[in-house]
Design a protein around this motif. Sequence first.
Motif, PDB file in Angstrom:
ATOM      1  N   SER A  37       0.834  -1.197   0.000  1.00 23.04           N
ATOM      2  CA  SER A  37       0.000   0.000   0.000  1.00 23.04           C
ATOM      3  C   SER A  37       0.868   1.246   0.000  1.00 23.04           C
ATOM      4  O   SER A  37       2.073   1.182   0.245  1.00 23.04           O
ATOM      5  CB  SER A  37      -0.888   0.004   1.238  1.00 23.04           C
ATOM      6  OG  SER A  37      -1.572  -1.224   1.349  1.00 23.04           O
ATOM      7  N   VAL A  38       0.240   2.389  -0.236  1.00 21.39           N
ATOM      8  CA  VAL A  38       0.953   3.660  -0.283  1.00 21.39           C
ATOM      9  C   VAL A  38       1.775   3.853   0.992  1.00 21.39           C
ATOM     10  O   VAL A  38       1.264   3.698   2.098  1.00 21.39           O
ATOM     11  CB  VAL A  38      -0.042   4.822  -0.443  1.00 21.39           C
ATOM     12  CG1 VAL A  38       0.676   6.156  -0.265  1.00 21.39           C
ATOM     13  CG2 VAL A  38      -0.709   4.756  -1.799  1.00 21.39           C
ATOM     14  N   GLY A  39       3.032   4.174   0.830  1.00 27.41           N
ATOM     15  CA  GLY A  39       3.896   4.425   1.984  1.00 27.41           C
ATOM     16  C   GLY A  39       4.691   3.213   2.426  1.00 27.41           C
ATOM     17  O   GLY A  39       5.668   3.340   3.160  1.00 27.41           O
ATOM     18  N   ASP A  40       4.262   2.044   2.002  1.00 28.64           N
ATOM     19  CA  ASP A  40       4.999   0.828   2.379  1.00 28.64           C
ATOM     20  C   ASP A  40       6.389   0.839   1.776  1.00 28.64           C
ATOM     21  O   ASP A  40       6.583   1.276   0.655  1.00 28.64           O
ATOM     22  CB  ASP A  40       4.256  -0.425   1.879  1.00 28.64           C
ATOM     23  CG  ASP A  40       3.056  -0.759   2.722  1.00 28.64           C
ATOM     24  OD1 ASP A  40       2.825  -0.065   3.725  1.00 28.64           O
ATOM     25  OD2 ASP A  40       2.335  -1.710   2.375  1.00 28.64           O
ATOM     26  N   PRO A  41       7.372   0.358   2.544  1.00 26.03           N
ATOM     27  CA  PRO A  41       8.726   0.279   1.992  1.00 26.03           C
ATOM     28  C   PRO A  41       8.899  -0.949   1.106  1.00 26.03           C
ATOM     29  O   PRO A  41       8.310  -2.000   1.359  1.00 26.03           O
ATOM     30  CB  PRO A  41       9.596   0.146   3.242  1.00 26.03           C
ATOM     31  CG  PRO A  41       8.718  -0.538   4.247  1.00 26.03           C
ATOM     32  CD  PRO A  41       7.306  -0.100   3.946  1.00 26.03           C
ATOM     33  N   LEU A  42       9.699  -0.800   0.059  1.00 25.25           N
ATOM     34  CA  LEU A  42      10.098  -1.962  -0.745  1.00 25.25           C
ATOM     35  C   LEU A  42      11.328  -2.588  -0.082  1.00 25.25           C
ATOM     36  O   LEU A  42      12.001  -1.938   0.714  1.00 25.25           O
ATOM     37  CB  LEU A  42      10.447  -1.511  -2.158  1.00 25.25           C
ATOM     38  CG  LEU A  42       9.331  -1.536  -3.191  1.00 25.25           C
ATOM     39  CD1 LEU A  42       8.182  -0.645  -2.771  1.00 25.25           C
ATOM     40  CD2 LEU A  42       9.861  -1.104  -4.548  1.00 25.25           C
ATOM     41  N   PRO A  43      11.619  -3.841  -0.388  1.00 25.71           N
ATOM     42  CA  PRO A  43      12.864  -4.427   0.133  1.00 25.71           C
ATOM     43  C   PRO A  43      14.045  -3.579  -0.332  1.00 25.71           C
ATOM     44  O   PRO A  43      14.000  -3.025  -1.430  1.00 25.71           O
ATOM     45  CB  PRO A  43      12.905  -5.815  -0.521  1.00 25.71           C
ATOM     46  CG  PRO A  43      11.556  -6.086  -1.044  1.00 25.71           C
ATOM     47  CD  PRO A  43      10.884  -4.764  -1.262  1.00 25.71           C
ATOM     48  N   SER A  44      15.081  -3.462   0.473  1.00 25.30           N
ATOM     49  CA  SER A  44      16.224  -2.664   0.061  1.00 25.30           C
ATOM     50  C   SER A  44      16.875  -3.292  -1.165  1.00 25.30           C
ATOM     51  O   SER A  44      16.787  -4.500  -1.383  1.00 25.30           O
ATOM     52  CB  SER A  44      17.236  -2.538   1.188  1.00 25.30           C
ATOM     53  OG  SER A  44      18.104  -3.630   1.203  1.00 25.30           O
ATOM     54  N   VAL A  45      17.496  -2.455  -1.956  1.00 27.67           N
ATOM     55  CA  VAL A  45      18.100  -2.916  -3.203  1.00 27.67           C
ATOM     56  C   VAL A  45      19.024  -4.101  -2.965  1.00 27.67           C
ATOM     57  O   VAL A  45      18.913  -5.143  -3.613  1.00 27.67           O
ATOM     58  CB  VAL A  45      18.894  -1.773  -3.869  1.00 27.67           C
ATOM     59  CG1 VAL A  45      19.745  -2.297  -5.016  1.00 27.67           C
ATOM     60  CG2 VAL A  45      17.942  -0.713  -4.371  1.00 27.67           C
ATOM     61  N   ARG A  46      19.923  -3.947  -2.005  1.00 26.61           N
ATOM     62  CA  ARG A  46      20.920  -5.004  -1.809  1.00 26.61           C
ATOM     63  C   ARG A  46      20.328  -6.225  -1.129  1.00 26.61           C
ATOM     64  O   ARG A  46      20.746  -7.353  -1.396  1.00 26.61           O
ATOM     65  CB  ARG A  46      22.107  -4.445  -1.016  1.00 26.61           C
ATOM     66  CG  ARG A  46      23.011  -3.569  -1.887  1.00 26.61           C
ATOM     67  CD  ARG A  46      23.923  -2.688  -1.066  1.00 26.61           C
ATOM     68  NE  ARG A  46      24.973  -2.049  -1.855  1.00 26.61           N
ATOM     69  CZ  ARG A  46      24.827  -0.909  -2.517  1.00 26.61           C
ATOM     70  NH1 ARG A  46      23.666  -0.291  -2.501  1.00 26.61           N
ATOM     71  NH2 ARG A  46      25.837  -0.386  -3.199  1.00 26.61           N
ATOM     72  N   ALA A  47      19.342  -6.008  -0.261  1.00 27.93           N
ATOM     73  CA  ALA A  47      18.702  -7.155   0.386  1.00 27.93           C
ATOM     74  C   ALA A  47      17.973  -8.004  -0.646  1.00 27.93           C
ATOM     75  O   ALA A  47      18.106  -9.231  -0.672  1.00 27.93           O
ATOM     76  CB  ALA A  47      17.727  -6.673   1.460  1.00 27.93           C
ATOM     77  N   LEU A  48      17.209  -7.342  -1.520  1.00 31.09           N
ATOM     78  CA  LEU A  48      16.480  -8.096  -2.538  1.00 31.09           C
ATOM     79  C   LEU A  48      17.456  -8.773  -3.496  1.00 31.09           C
ATOM     80  O   LEU A  48      17.259  -9.925  -3.897  1.00 31.09           O
ATOM     81  CB  LEU A  48      15.530  -7.172  -3.311  1.00 31.09           C
ATOM     82  CG  LEU A  48      14.697  -7.842  -4.410  1.00 31.09           C
ATOM     83  CD1 LEU A  48      13.907  -9.021  -3.860  1.00 31.09           C
ATOM     84  CD2 LEU A  48      13.747  -6.841  -5.065  1.00 31.09           C
ATOM     85  N   ALA A  49      18.526  -8.059  -3.840  1.00 31.90           N
ATOM     86  CA  ALA A  49      19.522  -8.637  -4.742  1.00 31.90           C
ATOM     87  C   ALA A  49      20.104  -9.915  -4.142  1.00 31.90           C
ATOM     88  O   ALA A  49      20.263 -10.922  -4.831  1.00 31.90           O
ATOM     89  CB  ALA A  49      20.634  -7.624  -5.011  1.00 31.90           C
ATOM     90  N   ALA A  50      20.391  -9.863  -2.849  1.00 33.04           N
ATOM     91  CA  ALA A  50      20.955 -11.043  -2.185  1.00 33.04           C
ATOM     92  C   ALA A  50      19.927 -12.169  -2.164  1.00 33.04           C
ATOM     93  O   ALA A  50      20.253 -13.330  -2.415  1.00 33.04           O
ATOM     94  CB  ALA A  50      21.385 -10.681  -0.755  1.00 33.04           C
TER      95      ALA A  50
END
Lengths: 133, 133, 133, 133
Positions: free
Chosen positions: C32-45
Amino acid sequence: MLSIQITTGSDVPIFRQIVEQVRAAIACGKLSVGDPLPSVRALAAEIVVNHNTVAKAYAQLIRDGIVESHQGRGYFVAERREIFTKAERTRRVNVMIQPLVSEAALLGFSGEEVLAMVEKQFSKMVASNQGNR
Amino acid sequence: MLSIQITTGSDVPIFRQIVEQVRAAIACGKLSVGDPLPSVRALAAEIVVNHNTVAKAYAQLIRDGIVESHQGRGYFVAERREIFTKAERTRRVNVMIQPLVSEAALLGFSGEEVLAMVEKQFSKMVASNQGNR
Amino acid sequence: MLSIQITTGSDVPIFRQIVEQVRAAIACGKLSVGDPLPSVRALAAEIVVNHNTVAKAYAQLIRDGIVESHQGRGYFVAERREIFTKAERTRRVNVMIQPLVSEAALLGFSGEEVLAMVEKQFSKMVASNQGNR
Amino acid sequence: MLSIQITTGSDVPIFRQIVEQVRAAIACGKLSVGDPLPSVRALAAEIVVNHNTVAKAYAQLIRDGIVESHQGRGYFVAERREIFTKAERTRRVNVMIQPLVSEAALLGFSGEEVLAMVEKQFSKMVASNQGNR
DNA sequence: GTGGTCTAGACCACG
DNA sequence: GTGGTCTAGACCACA
């Protein structure tokens, strides 16, 4: 009392907002030469940001020569010095204007429209500065 | 012949410098609809940057709808389309105006001076446009 | 918790798979609006790809105006804005429909069958939306 | 006489347009099992594309099992074979539908609007196919 | 810790 | 030859 207003979620980084507002406070006479700035920790607590962020802003102000740090006593407004020549200041502004006119033209805005928008932003800024006095 | 000038070590990232210069070239008519852009690798070699950096800049121009890519053929100036709503176009211009007026004010420029500088840049763009026809 | 599934060796590039799955998650209300996405490096890992690939996917989402980035804090689902004109939105959907109908026809599906499949996917999305409320 | 219409500047690569139109011609009976295809060079000359592009399209058709090459004689429509199971064909179409519904929903389209657009594209395609007969 | 930029170099797709 | 994608790894900016 120096009041700093932080807008989170803006494109402008927080440390830069602090820098600009301190500079504006000095420019408009709210802070005079020799006046102390709030301590890093006090300001950090007040505007609820990381104290590293405030420290970075103060470091920038020192680099720009408009604030001095006195070891163990705190930060103070430095003696005013002209740092940039007229030509340099003009260059800095023009560097920002160039992409603006290209972008505006490609988006279909006329010169008059852009001028009106610039004027509007300028008055808005002046108004908000006066509101802080 | 499109010539791109890169300033390394600037606070403006290389890929943005490329974007802005291509945009300016299109806005002022140095490049017209259908004209090819320099190939990614040719431009990269010319300005001595990595080809990915040029590709990133070109990708940005595609997002903005002002150039098109054709696999195996190259990049070309796209036909002008109305992509963005009025509100979005206004927002985009204001995002560029805001830091401009704030910086200009800190550097001691008056509103009139800034407006004059903007107008001057606008006319310069229009003038070079006619020179290319 | 957002889970992204990557199929390597597919004809769909990895960064596009990420874009599409994040888009689907937002469209169906998992994010939903305002929710954070996984961090770039966390998702990459997590999905075992290079962090640049994730960054590229996130950059694409920003261009489309459906997420925002905040330096040092992360990526967040943006508030919905009307960015594109009606014509542009129609164009974008048609660009996706065209290969779909052509492929479906070649695979022997009738118009009715395709419509039924589209409708089914649409309801599935709406259903999972309600399940998340 | 097999007529191939190429749309340059489309998102669909040229070689794929050739593949699809040959497949469509076979599907709708314009070409029957054993019929010869135009030679690579003849077709390349006719539709004004690189002959490598035509060769690539024919290679794809062979790979898909719907065309055969007879060394020194040319290319011929192969005996029709079913290649994909119903489940596989459905999967292939759904893979394209999923991103479509997410994108359409985020762009603010309702299910009905999307169905209407799909139907429209379908009829348009059918119409243009009949025009070729 | 987050994101942002850049490089060097590889491999694939298209014409 | 063109563009498109991906990796590995570096360095910087921000909080």
